[in-house]
Design a protein around this motif. Structure first.
Motif, PDB file in Angstrom:
ATOM      1  N   TYR A 106       0.834  -1.198   0.000  1.00 18.50           N
ATOM      2  CA  TYR A 106       0.000   0.000   0.000  1.00 18.50           C
ATOM      3  C   TYR A 106       0.868   1.247   0.000  1.00 18.50           C
ATOM      4  O   TYR A 106       0.599   2.220  -0.697  1.00 18.50           O
ATOM      5  N   ILE A 133      -7.737   3.311   1.664  1.00 17.93           N
ATOM      6  CA  ILE A 133      -7.867   2.100   0.845  1.00 17.93           C
ATOM      7  C   ILE A 133      -7.630   0.862   1.703  1.00 17.93           C
ATOM      8  O   ILE A 133      -8.349  -0.122   1.620  1.00 17.93           O
TER       9      ILE A 133
ATOM     10  N   THR C  33     -13.780  -0.779  -4.265  1.00 21.10           N
ATOM     11  CA  THR C  33     -12.806  -1.804  -3.880  1.00 21.10           C
ATOM     12  C   THR C  33     -12.219  -2.459  -5.128  1.00 21.10           C
ATOM     13  O   THR C  33     -11.021  -2.707  -5.194  1.00 21.10           O
ATOM     14  N   CYS C  36      -9.753  -0.195  -6.591  1.00 20.86           N
ATOM     15  CA  CYS C  36      -8.493  -0.159  -5.844  1.00 20.86           C
ATOM     16  C   CYS C  36      -7.633  -1.365  -6.170  1.00 20.86           C
ATOM     17  O   CYS C  36      -6.416  -1.232  -6.358  1.00 20.86           O
TER      18      CYS C  36
END
Ligand SMILES: Nc1ncnc2c1ncn2[C@@H]1O[C@H](COP(=O)(O)OP(=O)(O)OP(=O)(O)O)[C@@H](O)[C@H]1O
Ligand SMILES: [Mg+2]
Lengths: 280, 259, 301
Positions: A106, A133, C33, C36
């Motif tokens: 990430y 996220i 989601t 992402c």
């Protein structure tokens, strides 16, 4: 067999007690008002963690503010709107995948996307968005769980009065899933407090004291990152242990809060709905 | 309204060859039925025979069930309720519904009753106050809750909750009230109160009520429809259905239940 | 009358449009989601491939030497891959037995206060930030290892394995407990009725019927261990050696973390390639995890 099990359970317990006692013993003596309320300076050499505390607060706030609408919205889509089971499966699979990705990845993608591509540079905001996220799946899940417990009869009652879907969601569904959102936020806060790898390259290591909006656009170390920097790169173990003790207190507090909330909300659910609100 | 409308004005809802499926399972088979205005029509029949399905079709609540498919027609005041020009929320404003289990929203008594009018655009406080009082009076619960308007509706007793739900339905000034076993979850005293209320409401509203209680159907309804396995077996005036049913199955069901 | 009707019709059209727009907004939120995951995958692939190309896939994956800042740079990540695999395996070897037995104890034997205490302990372990594990490992574990094994530096693979084992313990215990508690009591009762002792019953009946859930717990632990960066960074020593228990080593995660801040050019690109390799491992583990979760019908916590 029983002995082995007992020993294993004892190890588990002993580990956490050992860590807590050790960190507190080493860290608490270093916690002082001076440490908590000042910024660090090179000349004279002085360590203060106020900027790191503020940065942590900023990043928690910024993450939650962005995360709640996104996560709750996604949960609402899944529970209230989606009719195509394939779409639901894809979204849930994606959420599962996200929750398995390590934070260092990430951090890397956050750096590439938010800092470089989106032009935010190394900043608290870029760090916060990265954390959004990361924590999306968790807040989605808690919201979904609590949406499932909103009685179908509420929705039917509202539809039967001619309310449109959005009005039904806004007025009778959302109020019923606030508890899930709150639990999700508390859990996320705990996770954000403990996160470091995702922040190293997105939010950076600066220890300057900023106001909230200034802070969002500037680089800044959170408490965890500061701990890492003090311990690993500067060898300031006193400060590192002090931060560790603070972090332990915070995360323990937040985790117990989350557990308590979950139990409390479940009890409220089992009793029907907030009956105590009616005063005779 | 044109002349033709006036002529037919005593029939408010009429269904023709109404079929409803849940996936492959057919829950209603060719139901054709005319329901007269300002009357009480009782739907009876054994569990699973399609009474609720029929009721939920009339205000298109079955739209909410993904697997449900409907064919045939339902006319409400001569308008096809499935026609694309029919706005579901308008339809439901005219055809209100009361459920088996009282389902007040987890908000104040006042907000419960005001929910419908607010949905349909009434914002003025004075108007809402007026509607709330009128509806609560109409549902014979005003005296019991006038001091509790700001309290959470979930604190009321079951019978009060059900009358509150009736008030909530009345607040949008509907034409028709669909009631799906509205008293089956209540004690006898609350049941009596609601039955009295339903008889009062007949003056101004058309009521279609599902009930498992034969005495109740006999006490309050003008017409009775007997369903069996998705079929409308017999439909006529309540007195006749209960005294001299023309179908053996109706008789079996009614006497069986009386016995 | 007709004007009123027209008004309501316009109202309705407006209402419908609003509903449609809102539906669209929620659909987009729902797909976030997915977006992402795609974003992460695409970024990693796009930024990870070039270096692999330049260096050569074989040279990159199987090269035994990493010297990114040397005059003649070498980019072989075999040491990192092997360290990650050995480190994770070691952590599993150490953590799983403890976690497994503790889970059986918590799920089946512990009652009341003791159970609550143990579960809280597990919850707390899960909440400890990785840097705190790293710090304690650095200050306690590393000196111990140095003294105990008489090695010049205690940081290295062994220290990492121990820290990772502790860190994966809570996930393993939590998921295993859930799986064990989901075993229908009838199974256990049947076994007890046949005269088996409780302990026999737990290991012959409960554990086998919870095996998918326990497998999921182990796989989850693997994922956590292979993805951990900060704690390992603080105890592994970070020299790009081939793995050996008492030597300073570098994991896939720490390889990315330790050079990223000052890297540039091919070196930086190679770091992205390492992340891509790590991502590939994670995807394999995720697939396995999903497989076991589905079969075991347990939720991840
Ligand atoms: N959502 C649904 N999905 C699938 N089948 C359904 C659904 N709702 C009802 N059914 C089936 O349709 C049939 C008719 O159901 P309905 O609820 O209309 O019966 P009912 O006459 O109201 O029964 P009861 O007296 O028990 O309320 C039943 O066999 C039921 O199983
Ligand atoms: Mg029914």
């Amino acid at each position: 067999m029983k002995t082995i099990m007992w020993i294993s359970a004892f190890i588990t317990c002993g580990l956490i007690i050992g860590i807590i006692v050790y960190v507190f013993a080493k860290g608490i003596p270093f916690i002082s008002w001076d440490l908590l309320s000042t910024s660090p300076t090179y000349i004279p050499p002085h360590i203060g963690i106020l900027p790191d505390i503020m940065n942590t607060i900023y990043i928690v706030i910024a993450s939650l503010v962005v995360m709640v609408p996104l996560g709750a919205g996604a949960a609402i889509y899944l529970e209230e709107y989606a009719t195509n089971q394939k779409v639901v499966a894809v979204i849930e699979y994606a959420a599962e995948t996200l929750s398995g990705i390590p934070s260092i990845i990430y951090g890397l993608v956050g750096m590439l996307f938010f800092c470089e591509f989106a032009g935010l540079r190394t900043s608290i905001l870029a760090g916060a968005l990265t954390l959004v996220i990361m924590n999306l799946p968790s807040i989605m899940r808690t919201t979904q769980e609590s949406l499932k417990t909103v009685p179908q009869s509420y929705r039917e009652g509202a539809f039967a009065l001619g309310a449109g879907k959005w009005r039904v969601i806004r007025t009778v569904v959302l109020p019923g899933c606030v508890d899930g959102i709150i639990t999700g936020c508390v859990l996320a806060t705990g996770r954000i407090l403990g996160e470091s790898a995702a922040l190293l390259f997105t939010a950076g290591f600066a220890h300057t004291l900023n106001s909230f909006f200034e802070g969002l656009m500037s680089p800044g170390a959170t408490l965890t990152v500061a701990l890492y920097v003090y311990a690993k790169e500067q060898g300031e173990f006193g400060a590192a242990f002090a931060i560790a003790a603070i972090l332990m207190i915070l995360t323990l507090g937040i985790n117990s809060l989350a557990m308590w909330l979950e139990r409390h909300f479940r009890k409220m659910r089992e009793q029907g709905y907030p009956q105590e609100k009616t005063k005779e | 309204m044109n002349a033709e409308d006036k002529q037919k004005s005593d029939t408010i809802i009429s269904t023709k060859d109404l079929n409803v499926w849940y996936d492959d399972f057919q829950a209603l088979i060719d139901v054709t039925m005319d329901i007269p205005e300002k009357s009480i029509t009782a739907l009876i029949g054994p569990s699973g025979c399609g009474k609720s399905t029929f009721l939920r079709t009339l205000n298109r609540m079955n739209d909410l069930i993904e697997s449900a498919k409907t064919t045939g027609s339902v006319l409400y005041r001569d308008q096809d309720i499935f026609h694309s020009s029919m706005e579901v929320s308008e339809l439901r404003r005219h055809i209100g519904m009361v459920f088996q289990k009282p389902n007040p929203f987890p908000m104040s008594v006042y907000d419960n009753v005001a929910y419908g009018p607010r949905t349909h655009g009434t914002k003025s406080r004075a108007k809402l106050d007026d509607i709330v009082e009128r509806s609560l009076r109409g549902a014979a619960i005003w005296d019991e809750v006038r001091d509790k308007l700001r309290q959470n509706a979930l604190g009321l007793s079951g019978g009060q909750q059900q009358r509150l739900c009736i008030a909530r339905a009345l607040a949008v000034q509907p034409d028709v009230l669909l009631m799906d076993e509205p008293t089956s979850a209540l004690d006898p005293i609350s049941t009596t109160k609601i039955e009295e209320l339903i008889l009062q409401l007949k003056e101004n509203y058309t009521i279609i009520i599902v009930t498992h209680n034969m005495q109740q159907a006999l006490r309050i309804s003008d017409g009775t429809a007997f369903f069996l396995l998705g079929d409308l077996v017999e439909y006529g005036s309540t007195d006749i259905i209960f005294s001299t049913p023309s179908d053996k199955r109706t008789e079996d069901y009614i006497t069986g239940r009386f016995g | 009358m007709t004007r009123k009707k027209q008004n309501t019709m316009q109202e309705n059209i407006k209402r419908k449009r609003v509903e449609r727009i809102i539906h669209g907004i929620f659909l987009m939120l729902g797909l976030i989601t997915v977006g992402c995951v795609l974003l992460i995958t695409i970024y990693l692939v796009v930024s990870g491939i070039p270096a692999m190309r330049t260096i050569g896939l074989k040279e990159f994956l199987l090269g035994r030497k990493w010297a990114s800042t040397a005059a003649e740079p070498k980019y072989g990540i075999l040491p990192f891959i092997l360290t990650s695999i050995y480190g994770t395996s070691g952590a599993i070897l150490l953590g799983v037995p403890v976690g497994f037995f503790a889970a059986v104890y918590i799920a089946k034997i512990a009652k009341g206060k003791i159970k609550w205490l143990l579960q809280s302990a597990v919850g707390m372990l899960a909440g400890v930030p990785s840097v705190v594990y790293g710090l304690v490992g650095m200050m306690v574990l590393v000196p111990w290892i140095r003294k105990l094994f008489k090695v010049p530096d205690g940081s290295g693979l062994l220290a990492s394995i121990i820290v990772l084992a502790v860190m994966i313990l809570p996930s393993i215990i939590k998921v295993s407990v859930t799986a064990l508690e989901a075993v229908p009591p009838e199974y256990e009762e049947a076994s007890l009725a046949l005269g088996a002792t409780p302990i026999e019953t737990y290991f012959r009946v409960s554990v086998p019927s919870a095996r998918s859930g326990i497998a999921a717990a182990v796989v989850l632990g693997v994922g956590r261990a292979i993805g951990e960066a900060m704690a390992v960074m603080m105890v592994a020593g970070n020299a790009p050696n081939m793995p050996s228990l008492f030597e300073s080593v570098r994991f896939l995660t720490t390889a990315v973390a330790s050079e990223m801040s000052y890297s540039s050019g091919l070196q930086r690109q190679a770091l992205f390639s390492i992340a891509l390799v790590l991502y590939f491992f994670i995807m394999l583990i995720n697939a396995a995890l999903n497989f076991f979760l589905k079969r075991g019908n347990v939720k991840k916590l």
